[in-house]
Design a protein around this motif. Structure first.
Motif, PDB file in Angstrom:
ATOM      1  N   UNK A  31       0.835  -1.208   0.000  1.00 30.98           N
ATOM      2  CA  UNK A  31       0.000   0.000   0.000  1.00 30.98           C
ATOM      3  C   UNK A  31       0.865   1.251   0.000  1.00 30.98           C
ATOM      4  N   UNK A  32       1.915   1.244   0.803  1.00 28.02           N
ATOM      5  CA  UNK A  32       2.795   2.411   0.877  1.00 28.02           C
ATOM      6  C   UNK A  32       3.512   2.622  -0.461  1.00 28.02           C
ATOM      7  N   UNK A  33       3.888   1.522  -1.111  1.00 26.29           N
ATOM      8  CA  UNK A  33       4.533   1.631  -2.425  1.00 26.29           C
ATOM      9  C   UNK A  33       3.569   2.240  -3.436  1.00 26.29           C
ATOM     10  N   UNK A  34       2.295   1.837  -3.387  1.00 22.95           N
ATOM     11  CA  UNK A  34       1.310   2.398  -4.312  1.00 22.95           C
ATOM     12  C   UNK A  34       1.158   3.902  -4.097  1.00 22.95           C
ATOM     13  N   UNK A  35       1.156   4.322  -2.843  1.00 20.70           N
ATOM     14  CA  UNK A  35       1.065   5.756  -2.564  1.00 20.70           C
ATOM     15  C   UNK A  35       2.212   6.492  -3.244  1.00 20.70           C
ATOM     16  N   UNK A  36       3.414   5.953  -3.088  1.00 20.91           N
ATOM     17  CA  UNK A  36       4.599   6.604  -3.639  1.00 20.91           C
ATOM     18  C   UNK A  36       4.608   6.606  -5.160  1.00 20.91           C
ATOM     19  N   UNK A  37       4.081   5.553  -5.763  1.00 21.89           N
ATOM     20  CA  UNK A  37       4.122   5.432  -7.220  1.00 21.89           C
ATOM     21  C   UNK A  37       2.943   6.110  -7.905  1.00 21.89           C
ATOM     22  N   UNK A  38       1.764   6.086  -7.252  1.00 19.06           N
ATOM     23  CA  UNK A  38       0.549   6.462  -7.963  1.00 19.06           C
ATOM     24  C   UNK A  38      -0.302   7.525  -7.268  1.00 19.06           C
ATOM     25  N   UNK A  39      -0.040   7.816  -6.010  1.00 19.09           N
ATOM     26  CA  UNK A  39      -0.936   8.684  -5.261  1.00 19.09           C
ATOM     27  C   UNK A  39      -0.352  10.038  -4.911  1.00 19.09           C
ATOM     28  N   UNK A  40      -1.188  10.836  -4.263  1.00 20.74           N
ATOM     29  CA  UNK A  40      -0.787  12.133  -3.737  1.00 20.74           C
ATOM     30  C   UNK A  40      -0.701  12.112  -2.217  1.00 20.74           C
ATOM     31  N   UNK A  41      -1.224  11.050  -1.617  1.00 20.67           N
ATOM     32  CA  UNK A  41      -1.219  10.970  -0.177  1.00 20.67           C
ATOM     33  C   UNK A  41      -1.764   9.647   0.303  1.00 20.67           C
ATOM     34  N   UNK A  42      -1.863   9.516   1.625  1.00 21.53           N
ATOM     35  CA  UNK A  42      -2.246   8.259   2.280  1.00 21.53           C
ATOM     36  C   UNK A  42      -3.239   8.548   3.395  1.00 21.53           C
ATOM     37  N   UNK A  43      -4.140   7.600   3.636  1.00 19.22           N
ATOM     38  CA  UNK A  43      -5.104   7.734   4.719  1.00 19.22           C
ATOM     39  C   UNK A  43      -5.166   6.452   5.538  1.00 19.22           C
ATOM     40  N   UNK A  44      -5.217   6.602   6.858  1.00 25.21           N
ATOM     41  CA  UNK A  44      -5.398   5.468   7.761  1.00 25.21           C
ATOM     42  C   UNK A  44      -6.869   5.410   8.138  1.00 25.21           C
ATOM     43  N   UNK A  45      -7.477   4.240   7.944  1.00 26.97           N
ATOM     44  CA  UNK A  45      -8.903   4.106   8.165  1.00 26.97           C
ATOM     45  C   UNK A  45      -9.321   3.965   9.606  1.00 26.97           C
ATOM     46  N   UNK A  46      -8.384   3.758  10.493  1.00 28.80           N
ATOM     47  CA  UNK A  46      -8.704   3.613  11.900  1.00 28.80           C
ATOM     48  C   UNK A  46      -7.477   3.125  12.653  1.00 28.80           C
ATOM     49  N   UNK A  47      -7.371   3.491  13.909  1.00 28.83           N
ATOM     50  CA  UNK A  47      -6.219   3.088  14.700  1.00 28.83           C
ATOM     51  C   UNK A  47      -5.779   4.226  15.607  1.00 28.83           C
ATOM     52  N   UNK A  48      -4.732   3.970  16.371  1.00 28.04           N
ATOM     53  CA  UNK A  48      -4.251   4.928  17.347  1.00 28.04           C
ATOM     54  C   UNK A  48      -3.272   5.921  16.713  1.00 28.04           C
TER      55      UNK A  48
END
Length: 287
Positions: free
Chosen positions: A164-181
């Motif tokens: 998922x992190x690789x996809x963000x770096x290759x294809x996205x503008x940012x990242x979102x966490x859907x839940x957690x601390x």
């Protein structure tokens, strides 16, 4: 850190006029974005349609799918057209947050397999970006409309794996966490930043997270009623999700401070009810 608020598009019993009133009042209260969550097999409103309705009654607030389950939209070119349309209708306020999804019933109802969804997801993202770039597809030319921002709307990807992190770096503008601390966010955000640097991307990705909330005298009961139902498929984990909801102004303030300290750029508080008082109560807690 920006503070957004969710649109109660998945809260059972929410009538269409309430969605519109919620959007108007959220903008008036100064929140940075209206976010949506979604799944197929549940009595909620589809995210792109809900945000299009919100776009019609607002003028400033961002509109974010946080997140849309992209693999359920098997026609990537059509999804790209829908996203571009909402982008134009909202004058560039649309943020397309997408993720893989993890509920088997959503895929079964769509006639799709969960196997290979990561590979299909990447192909889908690349196809959408080609559409948004104006690549010609036929006699009439490109698939329109043309997006407000060159290259398409801001693209935010969910997920907590290295892939998922690789996809963000290759294809996205940012990242979102859907839940957690906040601690989980900080650890994952560092991995996202590392993948971004490894890919040679300039700057840093925008990083977002979600947090559930309920405020007022019946806050705990409201949070439990919704979250134990929405996440019931997770068994005992549903109780953990419900227990994590911010159910007091102090909890809201604490969550906001902790996520900001963890490097979060935008925290979207997702409602567990659709009473309009929730907007004013949240605004007061984060003021």
């Amino acid at each position: 850190m920006d503070i957004g608020i969710g649109l109660p598009n998945t809260v059972p019993g929410t009538e269409p006029p309430r969605l519109l009133d919620w959007a108007r009042q959220a903008e008036e209260a100064g929140f940075s974005t209206l976010g949506t969550i979604g799944r197929l097999v549940y009595p909620g409103y589809e995210e792109l349609i809900a945000l299009t309705a919100a776009a019609a009654v607002t003028s400033r607030i961002r509109l974010t799918t946080s997140v849309l389950l992209a693999p359920l939209h098997a026609n990537a070119a059509l999804l790209a057209k829908q996203a571009a349309s909402l982008d134009r209708v909202s004058a560039g306020r649309f943020v397309l947050g997408v993720g893989l999804g993890g509920r088997d019933d959503d895929f079964t109802a769509s006639g799709l397999s969960t196997r290979g969804r990561g590979r299909r997801f990447e192909e889908q993202l690349r196809e959408m970006k080609r559409v948004w770039s104006g690549e010609e597809r036929g006699f009439a030319g490109a698939i329109g409309p043309r997006t407000v921002r060159d290259g398409g709307p801001e693209l935010i990807l969910g997920g907590g794996s290295e892939a998922s992190f690789r996809r963000v770096a290759e294809l996205g503008d940012g990242w979102i966490m859907g839940g957690g601390t906040p601690e989980m966010f900080a650890q994952a955000a560092a991995a996202v930043d590392a993948a971004w640097r490894d890919a040679g991307r300039p700057g840093t990705p925008r990083k977002l997270s979600l947090a559930y909330f309920a405020l007022g005298p019946d806050a705990r009961a409201q949070a439990d009623a919704y979250l134990l139902d929405y996440y019931g498929f997770l068994g005992d984990v549903a109780s953990q999700v419900a227990a994590s909801a911010a159910v007091s102004p102090d909890m809201v303030t604490s969550y906001a401070a902790a996520f900001e300290a963890s490097g979060c750029d935008e925290l979207i508080f997702v409602p567990t009810g659709s009473g309009l008082d929730q907007i004013e109560l949240l605004a007061g807690a984060v003021a």
